[in-house]
Design a protein around this motif. Structure first.
Motif, PDB file in Angstrom:
ATOM      1  N   MET A 188     -95.975 -30.309 -53.400  1.00  0.00           N
ATOM      2  CA  MET A 188     -95.771 -30.883 -54.718  1.00  0.00           C
ATOM      3  C   MET A 188     -96.896 -31.727 -55.453  1.00  0.00           C
ATOM      4  SD  MET A 188     -92.755 -33.256 -56.026  1.00  0.00           S
ATOM      5  CE  MET A 188     -91.418 -32.001 -56.209  1.00  0.00           C
ATOM      6  N   LYS A 189     -97.338 -31.837 -56.651  1.00  0.00           N
ATOM      7  CA  LYS A 189     -98.180 -32.533 -57.140  1.00  0.00           C
ATOM      8  C   LYS A 189     -97.562 -33.720 -57.832  1.00  0.00           C
ATOM      9  CE  LYS A 189    -101.127 -28.734 -58.339  1.00  0.00           C
ATOM     10  NZ  LYS A 189    -101.979 -27.963 -59.339  1.00  0.00           N
ATOM     11  N   ILE A 190     -98.272 -34.714 -57.940  1.00  0.00           N
ATOM     12  CA  ILE A 190     -97.981 -35.893 -58.357  1.00  0.00           C
ATOM     13  C   ILE A 190     -97.224 -35.823 -59.758  1.00  0.00           C
ATOM     14  CG2 ILE A 190     -99.573 -37.303 -59.849  1.00  0.00           C
ATOM     15  CD1 ILE A 190     -99.486 -39.404 -57.396  1.00  0.00           C
TER      16      ILE A 190
ATOM     17  N   LEU B 270     -93.838 -34.401 -59.498  1.00  0.00           N
ATOM     18  CA  LEU B 270     -92.840 -35.418 -58.897  1.00  0.00           C
ATOM     19  C   LEU B 270     -92.422 -36.354 -60.111  1.00  0.00           C
ATOM     20  CD1 LEU B 270     -91.262 -36.931 -56.739  1.00  0.00           C
ATOM     21  CD2 LEU B 270     -93.202 -38.275 -56.598  1.00  0.00           C
ATOM     22  N   ASP B 271     -93.569 -36.743 -60.923  1.00  0.00           N
ATOM     23  CA  ASP B 271     -93.104 -37.520 -62.037  1.00  0.00           C
ATOM     24  C   ASP B 271     -92.125 -37.112 -62.917  1.00  0.00           C
ATOM     25  OD1 ASP B 271     -94.748 -39.562 -60.921  1.00  0.00           O
ATOM     26  OD2 ASP B 271     -96.373 -39.402 -62.236  1.00  0.00           O
ATOM     27  N   LYS B 272     -92.602 -35.682 -63.273  1.00  0.00           N
ATOM     28  CA  LYS B 272     -91.564 -34.975 -64.291  1.00  0.00           C
ATOM     29  C   LYS B 272     -90.264 -34.657 -63.786  1.00  0.00           C
ATOM     30  CE  LYS B 272     -91.677 -30.539 -66.607  1.00  0.00           C
ATOM     31  NZ  LYS B 272     -91.989 -28.995 -66.603  1.00  0.00           N
ATOM     32  N   ASP B 273     -90.263 -34.439 -62.624  1.00  0.00           N
ATOM     33  CA  ASP B 273     -88.742 -34.246 -61.842  1.00  0.00           C
ATOM     34  C   ASP B 273     -87.971 -35.406 -61.864  1.00  0.00           C
ATOM     35  OD1 ASP B 273     -89.483 -31.476 -61.629  1.00  0.00           O
ATOM     36  OD2 ASP B 273     -89.775 -31.717 -59.359  1.00  0.00           O
ATOM     37  N   LEU B 274     -88.571 -36.807 -61.695  1.00  0.00           N
ATOM     38  CA  LEU B 274     -88.035 -37.918 -61.532  1.00  0.00           C
ATOM     39  C   LEU B 274     -87.485 -38.436 -62.810  1.00  0.00           C
ATOM     40  CD1 LEU B 274     -89.773 -39.740 -58.719  1.00  0.00           C
ATOM     41  CD2 LEU B 274     -87.722 -38.430 -58.532  1.00  0.00           C
ATOM     42  N   GLU B 275     -88.259 -37.948 -63.787  1.00  0.00           N
ATOM     43  CA  GLU B 275     -87.989 -38.214 -65.053  1.00  0.00           C
ATOM     44  C   GLU B 275     -86.625 -37.468 -65.609  1.00  0.00           C
ATOM     45  OE1 GLU B 275     -88.883 -40.766 -67.412  1.00  0.00           O
ATOM     46  OE2 GLU B 275     -89.913 -41.273 -65.611  1.00  0.00           O
ATOM     47  N   GLN B 276     -86.230 -36.165 -65.131  1.00  0.00           N
ATOM     48  CA  GLN B 276     -85.319 -35.419 -65.519  1.00  0.00           C
ATOM     49  C   GLN B 276     -84.054 -35.984 -64.692  1.00  0.00           C
ATOM     50  OE1 GLN B 276     -84.874 -32.822 -67.645  1.00  0.00           O
ATOM     51  NE2 GLN B 276     -86.760 -33.515 -68.370  1.00  0.00           N
ATOM     52  N   ILE B 277     -84.305 -36.650 -63.417  1.00  0.00           N
ATOM     53  CA  ILE B 277     -83.224 -37.395 -62.898  1.00  0.00           C
ATOM     54  C   ILE B 277     -82.898 -38.430 -63.606  1.00  0.00           C
ATOM     55  CG2 ILE B 277     -82.324 -38.604 -60.688  1.00  0.00           C
ATOM     56  CD1 ILE B 277     -84.280 -36.558 -59.087  1.00  0.00           C
TER      57      ILE B 277
ATOM     58  N   VAL C  15     -91.519 -43.032 -54.072  1.00  0.00           N
ATOM     59  CA  VAL C  15     -92.037 -43.262 -52.746  1.00  0.00           C
ATOM     60  C   VAL C  15     -91.397 -42.461 -51.760  1.00  0.00           C
ATOM     61  CG1 VAL C  15     -92.317 -45.211 -50.926  1.00  0.00           C
ATOM     62  CG2 VAL C  15     -92.815 -45.565 -53.203  1.00  0.00           C
ATOM     63  N   SER C  16     -89.920 -42.457 -51.713  1.00  0.00           N
ATOM     64  CA  SER C  16     -89.186 -41.968 -50.930  1.00  0.00           C
ATOM     65  C   SER C  16     -89.257 -40.450 -50.876  1.00  0.00           C
ATOM     66  CB  SER C  16     -87.748 -42.294 -50.787  1.00  0.00           C
ATOM     67  OG  SER C  16     -87.095 -41.756 -52.228  1.00  0.00           O
ATOM     68  N   VAL C  17     -89.365 -39.720 -51.790  1.00  0.00           N
ATOM     69  CA  VAL C  17     -89.508 -38.240 -51.975  1.00  0.00           C
ATOM     70  C   VAL C  17     -90.818 -37.833 -51.295  1.00  0.00           C
ATOM     71  CG1 VAL C  17     -89.801 -36.110 -53.681  1.00  0.00           C
ATOM     72  CG2 VAL C  17     -88.081 -37.828 -53.962  1.00  0.00           C
ATOM     73  N   PRO C  18     -91.905 -38.451 -51.824  1.00  0.00           N
ATOM     74  CA  PRO C  18     -93.357 -37.937 -51.109  1.00  0.00           C
ATOM     75  C   PRO C  18     -93.280 -38.336 -49.380  1.00  0.00           C
ATOM     76  CG  PRO C  18     -93.830 -39.399 -52.893  1.00  0.00           C
ATOM     77  CD  PRO C  18     -92.376 -39.346 -52.635  1.00  0.00           C
ATOM     78  N   PHE C  19     -92.656 -39.534 -49.123  1.00  0.00           N
ATOM     79  CA  PHE C  19     -92.406 -39.750 -47.796  1.00  0.00           C
ATOM     80  C   PHE C  19     -91.526 -38.792 -46.891  1.00  0.00           C
ATOM     81  CE2 PHE C  19     -90.492 -41.850 -44.096  1.00  0.00           C
ATOM     82  CZ  PHE C  19     -91.713 -42.735 -43.634  1.00  0.00           C
ATOM     83  N   HIS C  20     -90.510 -38.286 -47.254  1.00  0.00           N
ATOM     84  CA  HIS C  20     -89.751 -37.226 -46.755  1.00  0.00           C
ATOM     85  C   HIS C  20     -90.414 -35.911 -46.542  1.00  0.00           C
ATOM     86  CE1 HIS C  20     -85.938 -39.222 -46.225  1.00  0.00           C
ATOM     87  NE2 HIS C  20     -86.003 -39.824 -47.368  1.00  0.00           N
ATOM     88  N   GLN C  21     -91.234 -35.531 -47.736  1.00  0.00           N
ATOM     89  CA  GLN C  21     -91.793 -34.435 -47.620  1.00  0.00           C
ATOM     90  C   GLN C  21     -93.109 -34.598 -46.495  1.00  0.00           C
ATOM     91  OE1 GLN C  21     -93.124 -34.308 -51.911  1.00  0.00           O
ATOM     92  NE2 GLN C  21     -91.889 -32.369 -52.270  1.00  0.00           N
ATOM     93  N   PHE C  22     -93.691 -35.689 -46.568  1.00  0.00           N
ATOM     94  CA  PHE C  22     -94.678 -35.861 -45.568  1.00  0.00           C
ATOM     95  C   PHE C  22     -94.074 -35.793 -44.097  1.00  0.00           C
ATOM     96  CE2 PHE C  22     -97.195 -38.475 -42.633  1.00  0.00           C
ATOM     97  CZ  PHE C  22     -98.574 -37.683 -42.694  1.00  0.00           C
ATOM     98  N   TYR C  23     -93.062 -36.599 -44.036  1.00  0.00           N
ATOM     99  CA  TYR C  23     -92.097 -36.473 -42.835  1.00  0.00           C
ATOM    100  C   TYR C  23     -92.007 -35.119 -42.241  1.00  0.00           C
ATOM    101  CZ  TYR C  23     -88.674 -37.348 -39.151  1.00  0.00           C
ATOM    102  OH  TYR C  23     -88.019 -37.383 -38.069  1.00  0.00           O
ATOM    103  N   LYS C  24     -91.491 -34.259 -43.250  1.00  0.00           N
ATOM    104  CA  LYS C  24     -91.120 -32.989 -42.829  1.00  0.00           C
ATOM    105  C   LYS C  24     -92.289 -32.185 -42.347  1.00  0.00           C
ATOM    106  CE  LYS C  24     -87.254 -32.363 -45.974  1.00  0.00           C
ATOM    107  NZ  LYS C  24     -86.819 -31.512 -46.958  1.00  0.00           N
ATOM    108  N   LYS C  25     -93.509 -32.533 -43.177  1.00  0.00           N
ATOM    109  CA  LYS C  25     -94.602 -31.525 -42.790  1.00  0.00           C
ATOM    110  C   LYS C  25     -95.221 -32.209 -41.299  1.00  0.00           C
ATOM    111  CE  LYS C  25     -99.659 -31.722 -44.268  1.00  0.00           C
ATOM    112  NZ  LYS C  25    -100.217 -30.614 -43.184  1.00  0.00           N
ATOM    113  N   LEU C  26     -95.288 -33.564 -41.304  1.00  0.00           N
ATOM    114  CA  LEU C  26     -95.813 -34.110 -39.906  1.00  0.00           C
ATOM    115  C   LEU C  26     -94.868 -33.418 -38.774  1.00  0.00           C
ATOM    116  CD1 LEU C  26     -97.787 -36.260 -38.630  1.00  0.00           C
ATOM    117  CD2 LEU C  26     -96.030 -37.635 -38.929  1.00  0.00           C
ATOM    118  N   LEU C  27     -93.741 -33.753 -38.744  1.00  0.00           N
ATOM    119  CA  LEU C  27     -92.763 -32.952 -37.887  1.00  0.00           C
ATOM    120  C   LEU C  27     -92.731 -31.619 -37.591  1.00  0.00           C
ATOM    121  CD1 LEU C  27     -91.019 -34.495 -35.553  1.00  0.00           C
ATOM    122  CD2 LEU C  27     -89.081 -34.163 -37.305  1.00  0.00           C
ATOM    123  N   GLY C  28     -92.599 -30.828 -38.654  1.00  0.00           N
ATOM    124  CA  GLY C  28     -92.709 -29.466 -38.606  1.00  0.00           C
ATOM    125  C   GLY C  28     -93.998 -28.846 -38.119  1.00  0.00           C
ATOM    126  N   ASP C  29     -95.366 -29.566 -38.377  1.00  0.00           N
ATOM    127  CA  ASP C  29     -96.586 -29.136 -37.881  1.00  0.00           C
ATOM    128  C   ASP C  29     -96.433 -29.388 -36.277  1.00  0.00           C
ATOM    129  OD1 ASP C  29     -97.272 -28.234 -40.378  1.00  0.00           O
ATOM    130  OD2 ASP C  29     -99.016 -29.992 -40.422  1.00  0.00           O
TER     131      ASP C  29
END
Length: 163
Positions: A1-3, A6-13, A27-41
């Motif tokens: 996901m590009k920044i 994310l901005d667009k999606d959060l504006e919709q929320i 912060v939390s959405v990119p953090f969760h995505q990175f955590y999934k990537k780190l743990l998944g890898d």
């Protein structure tokens, strides 16, 4: 996901469900995505090359680094260090014991209990798998310089100290 996405999606929320929106999502959405990537890898590298999961490697590492010279801990100490329930730990230990990465030995100080000891085979796997995991982790953080890494560490410790 590009920044921008994310901005667009959060504006919709914010627009559609303002009661669910929070600025912390930036912060939390990119953090969760990175955590999934780190743990998944990490899990992908460990499963495909060594047939174990990251929590299984964590268990071996806990014995190796926290179990003293003989790489031995009680199941209670292991569950405290790994933040695992005793029933979940029991299943995990059975699997690692079946793979001959650890053994259970009598506790000389308390005849009613046993201790968990890392085997030579478990130590060898731990050290080999840790090299592969280090390389995987370095790839995940390759866009950070030394200053970024220090700053991120400080932020993460700050987050971990919150209630």
């Amino acid at each position: 996901m590009k920044i921008e996405e994310l901005d667009k999606d959060l504006e919709q929320i914010k627009k559609k469900t303002p009661h669910l929106y929070s600025d912390i999502f930036y912060v939390s959405v990119p953090f969760h995505q990175f955590y999934k990537k780190l743990l998944g890898d990490a899990d992908s590298v460990l499963k495909s090359n060594y047939g174990i999961s990251s929590i299984e490697l964590d268990t071996l590492a806990c014995l190796y680094y926290s179990g003293g010279d003989n790489c031995t801990l009680s199941p209670t100490k292991l569950s405290e260090r790994l933040l695992f329930s005793s029933s979940s730990l029991s299943k995990l230990l059975k699997r690692l014991e079946k793979l001959e990465y650890l053994i259970r030995i009598p506790n000389n100080e308390d005849k009613r209990s046993t201790l968990v000891k890392l085997t030579q085979k478990g130590e060898e796997l731990l050290l080999k798998a840790s090299v592969a995991l280090k390389i995987s982790d370095e790839k995940c953080f390759e866009n950070l310089d030394k200053k970024d890494i220090i700053h991120l560490k400080e932020i993460l410790f700050k987050l971990n100290s919150s209630k």
